[in-house]
Design an enzyme around this catalytic site. Sequence first.
Site, PDB file in Angstrom:
ATOM      1  N   LYS A  86       0.846  -1.204   0.000  1.00 43.04           N
ATOM      2  CA  LYS A  86       0.000   0.000   0.000  1.00 43.04           C
ATOM      3  C   LYS A  86       0.879   1.250   0.000  1.00 43.04           C
ATOM      4  O   LYS A  86       0.626   2.209  -0.728  1.00 43.04           O
ATOM      5  CB  LYS A  86      -0.929  -0.007   1.228  1.00 43.04           C
ATOM      6  CG  LYS A  86      -2.044  -1.022   1.113  1.00 43.04           C
ATOM      7  CD  LYS A  86      -2.803  -1.248   2.416  1.00 43.04           C
ATOM      8  CE  LYS A  86      -3.806  -2.387   2.237  1.00 43.04           C
ATOM      9  NZ  LYS A  86      -4.436  -2.868   3.457  1.00 43.04           N
TER      10      LYS A  86
ATOM     11  N   GLN B 137      -4.993  -1.815   9.668  1.00 39.68           N
ATOM     12  CA  GLN B 137      -4.796  -3.112   9.020  1.00 39.68           C
ATOM     13  C   GLN B 137      -5.317  -4.237   9.916  1.00 39.68           C
ATOM     14  O   GLN B 137      -5.008  -4.307  11.105  1.00 39.68           O
ATOM     15  CB  GLN B 137      -3.290  -3.301   8.714  1.00 39.68           C
ATOM     16  CG  GLN B 137      -2.955  -4.547   7.922  1.00 39.68           C
ATOM     17  CD  GLN B 137      -3.473  -4.525   6.487  1.00 39.68           C
ATOM     18  OE1 GLN B 137      -3.695  -3.478   5.884  1.00 39.68           O
ATOM     19  NE2 GLN B 137      -3.684  -5.700   5.921  1.00 39.68           N
TER      20      GLN B 137
ATOM     21  N   ASP C 276     -11.403   2.532   4.184  1.00 37.86           N
ATOM     22  CA  ASP C 276     -11.800   1.125   4.077  1.00 37.86           C
ATOM     23  C   ASP C 276     -13.304   0.987   3.857  1.00 37.86           C
ATOM     24  O   ASP C 276     -13.774  -0.080   3.459  1.00 37.86           O
ATOM     25  CB  ASP C 276     -11.463   0.404   5.394  1.00 37.86           C
ATOM     26  CG  ASP C 276     -10.303  -0.557   5.263  1.00 37.86           C
ATOM     27  OD1 ASP C 276     -10.081  -1.074   4.151  1.00 37.86           O
ATOM     28  OD2 ASP C 276      -9.625  -0.793   6.281  1.00 37.86           O
TER      29      ASP C 276
END
Length: 288
Positions: A54, A98, A123
């Site tokens: 990422k 995460q 997200d």
Amino acid sequence: MLARILEGKVFAAQIKENVKTEVEFLKEIHGITPGLVVIIVGENPASKVYVANKHKACAEVGIYSEVVQMIETITKEQLLAQIIDLNGNAAIDGILLQLPLPDHLKQYETEFLNAIHPDKDVDGFHPVNVGKLTIGQEHLVPCTPYGCVKMLQLANIDIAGKHAVIVGRSNIVGKPMANLLLSRHATVTICHSRTADLPSITRQADILVVAIGKPKFITKDMVKPGAIVIDVGINRIADKRLVGDVDYEQVKEVASAITPVPGGVGLLTIAMLLSNTIKAVKLKHNIK
Ligand code: GUN
């Protein structure tokens, strides 16, 4: 029939190219550098690879990114304080925690995700964003299912009027996927581990999306000839190979289009994270 192979790298490159252009526009016209923070707790090796990817992808398109590495033994209060601090940081447009979290923090996962400000929730996991998606007001949408619908769009595959069958009902893939396809006028069926006579339903699918985490679970006899098959699964099998939830070698003989694993929709997830970060910037500054 031999299926069209929907290669993730082709579509991811197009999305990233768009994001890069948008970043240049935001920098040059508005003097804004988009910023993303990824928080990782502990040393899960797979998570560390995902986070590094990422970070690298952000650099490629000109997004500022920071990885906040926290030690495994961090307390609930310390992690919440970190999230709240980032909510108030004007240089940061997107925050991603995460997953999975270390065992001792798993029970608070919802609390952490809900603490991320909905406008920085790249997200798309915050209940506000989940709610908006369900009523057709797409705001920040979970990256993996969003990548799947973007891919269909870029591949010129019509969704409206099709019967889409989703195997898997997770909050990260199955449920948002259902809402995205419904908003695009598909007829949607969601199946899961307790569905009776699953093959009789998967065989009705014009678009079959599979996200259940069982290697090679979907076999040729479960797929209607000519169906479009999207495999979201990533499973490491005994010989260390990565395989999807679909038996690719068999199913590509009957499908009209199929995503491979690896090299399929996984590559789109990161591209959509970048895209969501730009969306967060534009929403914050009211830029069209
Ligand atoms: N771990 C694996 N995939 C994801 C994802 O899409 N978002 C977050 N936050 N963690 C993940």
